[in-house]
Design a protein around this motif. Structure first.
Motif, mmCIF file in Angstrom:
data_model
loop_
_atom_site.group_PDB
_atom_site.id
_atom_site.type_symbol
_atom_site.label_atom_id
_atom_site.label_comp_id
_atom_site.label_asym_id
_atom_site.label_seq_id
_atom_site.Cartn_x
_atom_site.Cartn_y
_atom_site.Cartn_z
ATOM 1 N N MET A 44 4.519 3.133 -7.390
ATOM 2 C CA MET A 44 3.493 3.017 -6.354
ATOM 3 C C MET A 44 2.231 3.753 -6.777
ATOM 4 S SD MET A 44 5.726 3.412 -2.887
ATOM 5 C CE MET A 44 4.292 3.293 -1.855
ATOM 6 N N ASP A 45 2.411 4.938 -7.342
ATOM 7 C CA ASP A 45 1.248 5.716 -7.767
ATOM 8 C C ASP A 45 0.529 5.002 -8.897
ATOM 9 O OD1 ASP A 45 -0.290 8.147 -7.434
ATOM 10 O OD2 ASP A 45 0.403 8.663 -9.448
ATOM 11 N N ARG A 95 -1.390 2.319 -7.385
ATOM 12 C CA ARG A 95 -2.568 2.883 -6.718
ATOM 13 C C ARG A 95 -3.663 3.209 -7.729
ATOM 14 N NH1 ARG A 95 -4.471 7.760 -5.959
ATOM 15 N NH2 ARG A 95 -2.709 8.712 -7.023
ATOM 16 N N VAL A 149 -5.096 0.004 -9.104
ATOM 17 C CA VAL A 149 -5.996 -0.621 -8.146
ATOM 18 C C VAL A 149 -7.319 0.115 -8.098
ATOM 19 C CG1 VAL A 149 -6.343 -1.000 -5.679
ATOM 20 C CG2 VAL A 149 -4.197 -1.657 -6.735
ATOM 21 N N GLU A 150 -7.227 1.448 -8.127
ATOM 22 C CA GLU A 150 -8.447 2.255 -8.079
ATOM 23 C C GLU A 150 -9.322 1.971 -9.303
ATOM 24 O OE1 GLU A 150 -9.633 6.924 -7.277
ATOM 25 O OE2 GLU A 150 -7.574 6.347 -7.717
ATOM 26 N N HIS A 166 -7.604 1.308 -1.115
ATOM 27 C CA HIS A 166 -7.070 2.490 -1.792
ATOM 28 C C HIS A 166 -6.501 3.481 -0.790
ATOM 29 C CE1 HIS A 166 -7.635 6.541 -3.709
ATOM 30 N NE2 HIS A 166 -6.823 5.950 -4.539
ATOM 31 N N LEU A 192 -3.270 2.186 0.392
ATOM 32 C CA LEU A 192 -2.228 2.441 -0.612
ATOM 33 C C LEU A 192 -1.805 3.903 -0.603
ATOM 34 C CD1 LEU A 192 -3.206 0.425 -3.802
ATOM 35 C CD2 LEU A 192 -1.240 0.097 -2.321
ATOM 36 N N GLN A 193 -2.823 4.774 -0.551
ATOM 37 C CA GLN A 193 -2.542 6.211 -0.544
ATOM 38 C C GLN A 193 -1.715 6.575 0.677
ATOM 39 O OE1 GLN A 193 -3.626 8.477 -2.956
ATOM 40 N NE2 GLN A 193 -2.251 9.886 -1.911
ATOM 41 N N ASP A 204 0.210 4.503 2.364
ATOM 42 C CA ASP A 204 1.560 3.951 2.184
ATOM 43 C C ASP A 204 2.377 4.801 1.225
ATOM 44 O OD1 ASP A 204 0.889 1.985 3.902
ATOM 45 O OD2 ASP A 204 0.537 0.453 2.353
ATOM 46 N N PHE A 205 1.695 5.240 0.172
ATOM 47 C CA PHE A 205 2.373 6.087 -0.816
ATOM 48 C C PHE A 205 2.863 7.385 -0.158
ATOM 49 C CE2 PHE A 205 2.123 9.475 -3.987
ATOM 50 C CZ PHE A 205 3.004 8.990 -4.933
#
Lengths: 114, 753
Positions: free
Chosen positions: B46-47, B50, B53-54, B393, B396-397, B399-400
């Motif tokens: 996941m990271d 992330r 994506v970033e 982002h 995602l963060q 969700d992470f």
């Protein structure tokens, strides 16, 4: 244990089947040696026991030699003992006067042909 | 640190913990490790997503920014160039329209002056006379000089004539009414016709009458730039920016008109730069867009800027000389009549500049569009994308973080569940093992009737069956072993009895006789096993003849012992029957024949049988294949000759021969079996005949006084023991020592028993 004290080899010379005994022929090994000797004797026409490599011969060992000589006589097989003079074994044979019953030769070369 | 060390010790010590704890530890560890690995892998994935994506978002933003910037810049430049050409043409058209109007005005004025007969005199209000002034209508102004000189009749008639020019000016209100404009005709004679148009409805460029009076008192049109330039050039001109009568920057289009005498004055249309700007610059682009025109001197003739370097100001400013090199270069290109686009900086702001020539006026028209303004939509798109990416982002963060929190929250109940599940599983798995261990302990304690009842269907059940089978076998084996031990004990007991019987068969002492003083006798027999094949014997066959016997039966054990009994009995019986030394050989021969008959096991015995006549010392012996004895005759022991006769029990009908020696007082005989000379030490070295002789000589030499038989045996025994050391006795040891002290009588005759 007996495998460490005694082992055997065979060879033929002048139509003699020569059974070479290595090690000690005493009370510990006599039964095994007697069985082995009787087995070889059955398949021989002329049977000689070479004691050149025997380190010690006790009265039990002498008994084996006499027993095999008796078997050979009963089967009408020529029988001889090979034992070099001067050795410990030969001394036992001489002291016990086994030469009066058996043919004792100093060398296998003395085994006659025919 | 200490806490960590304790944990390390606990972990490394788990190999010694109970199986249940090990299973518990293993299952728990595997579960937690699996969870941690899966969790960490998921979080890592996941990271990674992330971060990807970033990074991708940033790349998209940069790419989008560059692409949109380039695209917008290129499109703006193309559009600006096209626009500026249109606008230049449009502005030029406007100026041309003004020029056409001015030309019309000049021609009209010239026509009026040339054809006075077609016009009736007319009167226009005087600008200085506020009472006669009609705002928004044509009026007349007299220069201060003319006003001071006074107006003669001829000039009055001319003024009355040219006042018809108002009829030409008035229709133009429709065209210029929207703008701050003055339409005028200035005579070289000092009067001037005006019509002021302003969009606010006051119809006057003077907001108050006071200003108009002050203006009329000082205003001489012949001093104005448009008049001077038109008079000088005698053609249509456009002025540069100048301060108008109203105090505002203005620009004018002027043209001379003529009368019969030639140049009569100048007509024109004057507009403030602001008005002209509004007139021709309706399409200035954007809030920050700038439109301007440069004349052939590089001076800004009109501009949408009221301030700054591009503002149209009365002072002459050559834009080509400005400090900014880009703008100066652009101004040069504009003055040169080029059409192009450039990036310039104006008053610290970046602009796209496009310019095109105004062919009819000889000016150049430029349009500036703020880069910021042009790029704003693109930047807005980029910002929007950036915001969307940041939003994505952030999601995602979030969700992470949420997943990580859930994982941690899930770990605690999972740990508890794993702990209890592992404990239950460990207990279930190890229960059969504990049952097995308990059962084995009970079996080990002696309960061989214990049966393990484990029904797990796996290897443990098989192991339990094996243990039960082993217990059965063990029980049977123990019973068999017990029987064997009992049997062995019984046999051992019997052997011990046999050994005692055998020992009892050996004589221990002689009966006292008349010759007891003439000799000393000692004998021992040490069997290698409980019962041996060696034996010794001594006995009197009569009062003078003592028989000494040492024999060695082939092999050892009970068979040898039994054969020894037979041999001993036969030898003794037949020797006793012989009765004297002369019959000794015959007695041995008879015993041999009897022994052969009873020998079914092909045994034999070597024997030394000697008979001494004590009164004379004559020692007669038969050696049947036995070791040669030693005799002390004189100073040292010597071996007797080797046997001449064979061992007994092998072959019957063999003749035996007797030998004899004479013993004197102090002589000795030592009889032995091969257990002495063939005694082996731990290196398998035999005692040998030399050491035996040395031991005997040592006994003889060390004897103080009479040599004793027991000392002889003791010396040999000690020597053999020293040689053998800790090695086991390999053969029966038998020896007999006889010391002859001698008799006075010499009677060796054979006595009949």
């Amino acid at each position: 244990m007996s495998e460490q004290l005694i082992h055997y080899s065979t060879r033929e010379k002048n139509h003699w089947f020569i059974w070479e005994i290595h090690g000690n022929l005493d009370r510990t090994t006599s039964s095994e040696a007697a069985a082995e000797g009787e087995k070889l004797l059955q398949s021989s026409r002329k049977f000689a026991i070479d004691l050149s490599e025997v380190n010690y011969l006790s009265s039990a060992g002498v008994r084996v030699l006499l027993k095999l000589a008796q078997d050979a006589e009963e089967n009408n097989l020529p029988f001889a003992i090979v034992s070099p003079t001067g050795g410990m074994v030969r001394k036992v044979l001489d002291v016990s006067r086994l030469d009066m019953f058996l043919s004792i030769l100093s060398s296998s070369d003395a085994l006659d042909e025919g | 640190m200490t806490y960590i060390k304790q944990w390390v010790r606990r972990l490394t010590g788990y190999g010694k913990a109970s199986l249940r704890r090990q299973v518990l530890f293993l299952v728990l560890s595997c579960g937690i490790l699996t969870f941690l690995m899966v969790g960490l892998l998921s979080l890592y994935t996941m990271d990674s997503i992330r971060i990807a994506v970033e990074k991708q978002g940033s790349a998209i933003e940069e790419s989008l920014k560059d692409s949109l910037g380039d695209l917008t810049s290129q499109r703006t430049r193309r559009w600006l160039v096209n626009t500026v050409e249109d606008e230049a043409d449009h502005a030029d058209g406007k100026l041309a329209s003004i020029a056409d109007d001015v030309t019309f005005l000049a021609e009209s004025m010239s026509l009026i002056l040339a054809t006075p007969e077609y016009y009736r005199p007319r009167s226009l209000p005087d600008m200085a006379d506020s009472a006669e002034f009609v705002p928004g209508a044509a009026y007349i102004h007299y220069s201060p000089e003319l006003a001071q000189q006074g107006i003669d009749e001829e000039l009055r008639q001319e003024i009355a004539l040219v006042s018809n020019f108002a009829n030409v000016m008035v229709p133009m209100r429709k065209s210029y009414g929207k703008y701050r404009t003055s339409i005028f005709a200035a005579s070289r004679k000092g009067y001037c016709l005006f019509m002021d148009l302003v969009p606010d409805g006051t119809q006057s460029i003077f907001s108050v009458a006071e200003n108009r009076r002050e203006f009329s008192e000082i205003y001489d049109p012949r001093t104005r730039p448009w008049y001077i330039q038109a008079e000088q050039t005698q053609k249509l001109i456009y002025t540069s920016v100048y301060l108008g009568a109203d105090g505002l920057p203005a620009i004018a289009c002027a043209m001379p008109y003529y009368d019969a005498d030639g140049f009569a004055g100048v007509v024109g249309i004057r507009s403030s730069t602001d008005d002209l700007h509004r007139q021709v610059m309706d399409s200035v682009i954007g809030n920050e867009g700038i439109g301007f025109a440069l004349d052939h001197k590089g001076n800004v003739t009109f501009s949408s800027q009221q301030q700054g370097i591009l503002a149209a100001v009365p002072e002459y400013v050559d834009l080509r000389q400005t400090k900014d090199p880009l703008l100066a270069r652009a101004a040069s290109c504009m003055v040169a009549g080029e059409s192009n686009s450039m990036d310039v900086v104006v008053d610290g702001n970046e602009y796209f500049l496009a310019f095109a020539p105004m062919k009819r006026s000889g000016w150049s028209f430029g349009l500036l569009v703020s880069k910021d303004e042009v790029m704003a939509p693109a930047l807005q798109v980029v910002d929007h994308v950036h915001d969307e990416m940041r939003h994505f982002h952030a999601i995602l963060q979030e969700d992470f973080s949420s997943a990580a929190e859930k994982a941690v929250l899930l770990l605690l109940p999972l740990l508890l569940a794993s702990f209890y599940a592992s404990g239950w599983m460990a207990g279930r798995l190890t229960r059969p093992i504990r049952m097995l261990a308990s059962g084995v302990q009970e079996i080990a304690a002696g309960n061989l009737d214990k049966k393990l009842d484990i029904r797990t269907g796996n290897e443990l059940e098989h192991l339990a069956r094996c243990v039960n089978s082993m217990t059965d076998d063990l029980k049977a084996h123990i019973e068999s072993l017990s029987n064997a031990i009992a049997e062995k004990e019984r046999a051992q007991t019997e052997l011990e009895v046999a050994a005692r019987i055998q020992a009892g068969m050996l004589p221990d002492k002689l009966k006292d006789s008349a010759h007891s003083h003439a000799f000393d006798l000692s004998a021992i027999m040490h069997p290698a096993t409980e019962v041996g094949g060696d034996f010794y014997d001594f006995y009197f066959v009569d009062k003078d003849h003592l028989v000494l016997t040492v024999a060695d039966v082939s092999d050892k054990g009970v068979p040898a012992a039994l054969f020894m009994v037979i041999a001993k009995t036969l030898l003794k019986d037949h020797t006793r029957m012989a009765g004297c030394a002369e019959n000794l050989a015959e007695a041995v021969e008879t015993a041999n024949d009897a022994l052969v008959k009873s020998n079914r096991e092909f045994m034999f015995v070597t024997a030394f049988v000697g008979m001494i006549h004590l009164p004379s010392g004559k020692f007669t012996y038969v050696n049947a294949g036995h070791n040669p004895p030693l005799a002390l005759r004189g100073e040292s022991f010597q071996y007797l000759p080797l046997a001449k006769d064979p061992m007994l029990g092998v072959k019957d009908g063999i003749p035996f021969t007797a030998q004899e020696i004479e013993l004197s007082g102090g002589d000795a005989i030592f009889l032995y079996t091969d257990g002495i000379t063939e005694a082996m030490n731990e290196r398998q070295e035999q005692f040998m005949e030399d050491k035996l002789k040395a031991a005997l000589d040592s006994a003889q030499n060390s004897a103080s006084g009479r040599l004793r038989a027991a000392n002889i045996l003791s010396s040999v025994q000690n020597a053999v023991q020293r040689h053998v050391g800790n090695a086991n006795q390999s053969d029966d040891i038998t020896m007999l020592g006889f010391v002859y002290y001698g008799e006075d009588r010499r009677d060796n005759g054979c006595q009949n028993n």
